[in-house]
Design a protein around this motif. Sequence first.
Motif, PDB file in Angstrom:
ATOM      1  N   ALA A   1      -0.765  12.435   8.240  1.00 32.44           N
ATOM      2  CA  ALA A   1       0.440  11.450   7.979  1.00 32.44           C
ATOM      3  C   ALA A   1       1.441  12.820   9.292  1.00 32.44           C
ATOM      4  O   ALA A   1       2.173  11.679  10.641  1.00 32.44           O
ATOM      5  N   ALA A   2       0.948  13.693   8.987  1.00 31.67           N
ATOM      6  CA  ALA A   2       1.258  14.444  10.556  1.00 31.67           C
ATOM      7  C   ALA A   2       1.117  13.919  11.990  1.00 31.67           C
ATOM      8  O   ALA A   2       2.029  13.412  13.099  1.00 31.67           O
ATOM      9  N   PHE A   3      -0.512  13.734  12.388  1.00 33.13           N
ATOM     10  CA  PHE A   3      -0.548  13.051  13.039  1.00 33.13           C
ATOM     11  C   PHE A   3      -0.185  11.624  13.864  1.00 33.13           C
ATOM     12  O   PHE A   3       0.709  11.535  14.823  1.00 33.13           O
ATOM     13  N   ILE A   4       0.218  10.291  12.491  1.00 27.91           N
ATOM     14  CA  ILE A   4       0.729   9.698  12.866  1.00 27.91           C
ATOM     15  C   ILE A   4       1.831   9.764  13.261  1.00 27.91           C
ATOM     16  O   ILE A   4       3.545   9.236  14.194  1.00 27.91           O
ATOM     17  N   THR A   5       2.774  10.837  12.889  1.00 28.13           N
ATOM     18  CA  THR A   5       4.490  11.204  13.229  1.00 28.13           C
ATOM     19  C   THR A   5       4.778  11.682  14.639  1.00 28.13           C
ATOM     20  O   THR A   5       5.474  11.578  14.923  1.00 28.13           O
ATOM     21  N   ILE A   6       3.617  12.439  14.713  1.00 30.35           N
ATOM     22  CA  ILE A   6       3.853  13.327  16.249  1.00 30.35           C
ATOM     23  C   ILE A   6       4.214  12.040  16.857  1.00 30.35           C
ATOM     24  O   ILE A   6       4.325  12.039  18.016  1.00 30.35           O
ATOM     25  N   ARG A   7       2.152  11.195  17.174  1.00 30.51           N
ATOM     26  CA  ARG A   7       2.117   9.986  17.753  1.00 30.51           C
ATOM     27  C   ARG A   7       3.466   8.592  17.723  1.00 30.51           C
ATOM     28  O   ARG A   7       4.006   8.411  18.690  1.00 30.51           O
ATOM     29  N   THR A   8       4.277   8.804  16.876  1.00 29.94           N
ATOM     30  CA  THR A   8       5.258   7.486  16.644  1.00 29.94           C
ATOM     31  C   THR A   8       6.626   8.540  17.412  1.00 29.94           C
ATOM     32  O   THR A   8       7.416   7.450  17.577  1.00 29.94           O
TER      33      THR A   8
ATOM     34  N   GLY B   1       0.192   5.341   4.969  1.00 28.72           N
ATOM     35  CA  GLY B   1       0.092   5.402   3.082  1.00 28.72           C
ATOM     36  C   GLY B   1       0.823   4.061   2.977  1.00 28.72           C
ATOM     37  O   GLY B   1       0.488   3.124   1.923  1.00 28.72           O
ATOM     38  N   ILE B   2       0.855   3.567   3.319  1.00 28.55           N
ATOM     39  CA  ILE B   2       1.721   2.175   3.707  1.00 28.55           C
ATOM     40  C   ILE B   2       0.730   0.629   3.694  1.00 28.55           C
ATOM     41  O   ILE B   2       0.098   0.282   3.467  1.00 28.55           O
ATOM     42  N   TRP B   3      -0.250   1.130   4.841  1.00 24.16           N
ATOM     43  CA  TRP B   3      -1.530   0.452   5.443  1.00 24.16           C
ATOM     44  C   TRP B   3      -2.486   0.210   4.816  1.00 24.16           C
ATOM     45  O   TRP B   3      -3.263  -0.266   4.703  1.00 24.16           O
ATOM     46  N   SER B   4      -2.542   1.956   3.656  1.00 17.22           N
ATOM     47  CA  SER B   4      -3.636   2.591   3.349  1.00 17.22           C
ATOM     48  C   SER B   4      -3.161   1.510   1.822  1.00 17.22           C
ATOM     49  O   SER B   4      -4.414   0.300   1.745  1.00 17.22           O
ATOM     50  N   SER B   5      -2.557   0.547   1.358  1.00 22.68           N
ATOM     51  CA  SER B   5      -2.214   0.131   0.475  1.00 22.68           C
ATOM     52  C   SER B   5      -2.299  -1.532   0.815  1.00 22.68           C
ATOM     53  O   SER B   5      -3.064  -1.633  -0.123  1.00 22.68           O
ATOM     54  N   LEU B   6      -2.148  -2.012   1.820  1.00 22.91           N
ATOM     55  CA  LEU B   6      -2.864  -2.941   1.884  1.00 22.91           C
ATOM     56  C   LEU B   6      -4.120  -3.258   2.300  1.00 22.91           C
ATOM     57  O   LEU B   6      -4.716  -4.733   1.831  1.00 22.91           O
ATOM     58  N   VAL B   7      -4.496  -2.697   2.491  1.00 20.56           N
ATOM     59  CA  VAL B   7      -6.002  -1.875   2.632  1.00 20.56           C
ATOM     60  C   VAL B   7      -7.267  -2.810   1.381  1.00 20.56           C
ATOM     61  O   VAL B   7      -7.739  -3.178   1.236  1.00 20.56           O
ATOM     62  N   TYR B   8      -5.760  -1.091   0.359  1.00 22.94           N
ATOM     63  CA  TYR B   8      -6.658  -1.715  -1.540  1.00 22.94           C
ATOM     64  C   TYR B   8      -6.588  -2.936  -1.418  1.00 22.94           C
ATOM     65  O   TYR B   8      -7.488  -3.651  -1.898  1.00 22.94           O
ATOM     66  N   CYS B   9      -5.051  -3.043  -1.651  1.00 30.40           N
ATOM     67  CA  CYS B   9      -5.255  -4.976  -2.293  1.00 30.40           C
ATOM     68  C   CYS B   9      -5.950  -5.471  -1.486  1.00 30.40           C
ATOM     69  O   CYS B   9      -6.364  -6.727  -2.297  1.00 30.40           O
ATOM     70  N   GLY B  10      -5.717  -6.034  -0.240  1.00 31.45           N
ATOM     71  CA  GLY B  10      -7.323  -6.842   0.837  1.00 31.45           C
ATOM     72  C   GLY B  10      -8.302  -7.199  -0.257  1.00 31.45           C
ATOM     73  O   GLY B  10      -9.437  -7.343  -0.102  1.00 31.45           O
TER      74      GLY B  10
ATOM     75  N   PHE C   1      -1.067  -2.131  -5.400  1.00 33.81           N
ATOM     76  CA  PHE C   1      -0.649  -1.923  -4.307  1.00 33.81           C
ATOM     77  C   PHE C   1      -0.800  -3.448  -3.610  1.00 33.81           C
ATOM     78  O   PHE C   1       0.331  -2.599  -2.543  1.00 33.81           O
ATOM     79  N   GLY C   2      -0.352  -4.252  -3.541  1.00 33.47           N
ATOM     80  CA  GLY C   2       0.287  -5.089  -3.125  1.00 33.47           C
ATOM     81  C   GLY C   2       1.704  -5.185  -2.938  1.00 33.47           C
ATOM     82  O   GLY C   2       2.651  -5.239  -2.285  1.00 33.47           O
ATOM     83  N   SER C   3       2.587  -5.093  -4.058  1.00 36.45           N
ATOM     84  CA  SER C   3       4.290  -3.900  -4.601  1.00 36.45           C
ATOM     85  C   SER C   3       4.143  -2.614  -3.888  1.00 36.45           C
ATOM     86  O   SER C   3       5.493  -3.056  -3.008  1.00 36.45           O
ATOM     87  N   LYS C   4       3.588  -2.182  -2.890  1.00 45.68           N
ATOM     88  CA  LYS C   4       3.763  -0.771  -2.819  1.00 45.68           C
ATOM     89  C   LYS C   4       3.551  -1.272  -1.549  1.00 45.68           C
ATOM     90  O   LYS C   4       4.608  -0.673  -0.350  1.00 45.68           O
ATOM     91  N   PHE C   5       2.858  -1.731  -1.202  1.00 51.95           N
ATOM     92  CA  PHE C   5       2.890  -2.419   0.476  1.00 51.95           C
ATOM     93  C   PHE C   5       4.798  -2.982   1.073  1.00 51.95           C
ATOM     94  O   PHE C   5       4.799  -2.433   1.637  1.00 51.95           O
ATOM     95  N   VAL C   6       4.770  -4.312  -0.385  1.00 47.26           N
ATOM     96  CA  VAL C   6       5.593  -5.096   0.228  1.00 47.26           C
ATOM     97  C   VAL C   6       7.008  -4.140   0.318  1.00 47.26           C
ATOM     98  O   VAL C   6       8.250  -4.594   1.295  1.00 47.26           O
TER      99      VAL C   6
END
Length: 245
Positions: free
Chosen positions: A103-110, A120-129, A177-182
């Motif tokens: 999360a820290a790496f992504i925060t610095i990059r963005t 965490g958001i996109w992990s939920s989408l992957v798990y849902c799929g 997982f779907g509700s988390k992502f949405v």
Amino acid sequence: MSEKPAPAAESVTAEKPAADGPAETEDEQRKPMPTLLEQMGGISGLIYSSVPIVVFVLVNYLFEWQAALWAAVGVAVAIAVARLIRREPIQPAISGLFGIAVAAFITIRTGSAKGFFAFGIWSSLVYCGAFLISALVRWPLAGVIWSTLNNTGFKWRADRTARLYYDIATLVWILVFGSKFVVQQWLYDQDNVGLLGLARIAMGYPLTAIAIAVTVWAVRKADKRLAQLAADEQPEPTTRQEPAA
């Protein structure tokens, strides 16, 4: 004269280690398997995993995201070290520390505070799929994961009713997982970091606990179904008739 008691003494000595072996095996078998809550670090582990997120949201509100990021990382490291010193399960702390690092790496990059929640958001989408695909191909992931972890095999796939129970459990995981992502993706687009942190905690372990409870229910129902089928397949014992006098 030859002495005969010596071989008997040697025999007793040689057989003694064999007697000790099964005793140790029985002791190991008596050890209870750790529960899912214990594997996750217990109640303290669940609380500790939420602390870095709370710290990030609070510090970000008072200062900037850079200070919030380092505060969250520092708290995660401190928790891991404290659990190590207290000889508590370290695996949950290591997993949490890895998640915070990503999360820290992504925060610095963005360059934005909301980037802290992107992983965490996109992990939920992957798990849902993954759970959705497993249900479509008739390998419901709830049953596959449970059977793999407990080494119980996949006999339940041969019975439609038993597989249906795992389909239901898998569907619940899809909804979680779907509700988390949405919800969290919508908050991400709204750039609402405070509500993102609240949603991350509120939709984390509570929803996961519900999905685990449904999975346990599915396991018990499927096992009961398979046990009933196995009992029905057993041949009835034949009574032996005594010959007439």
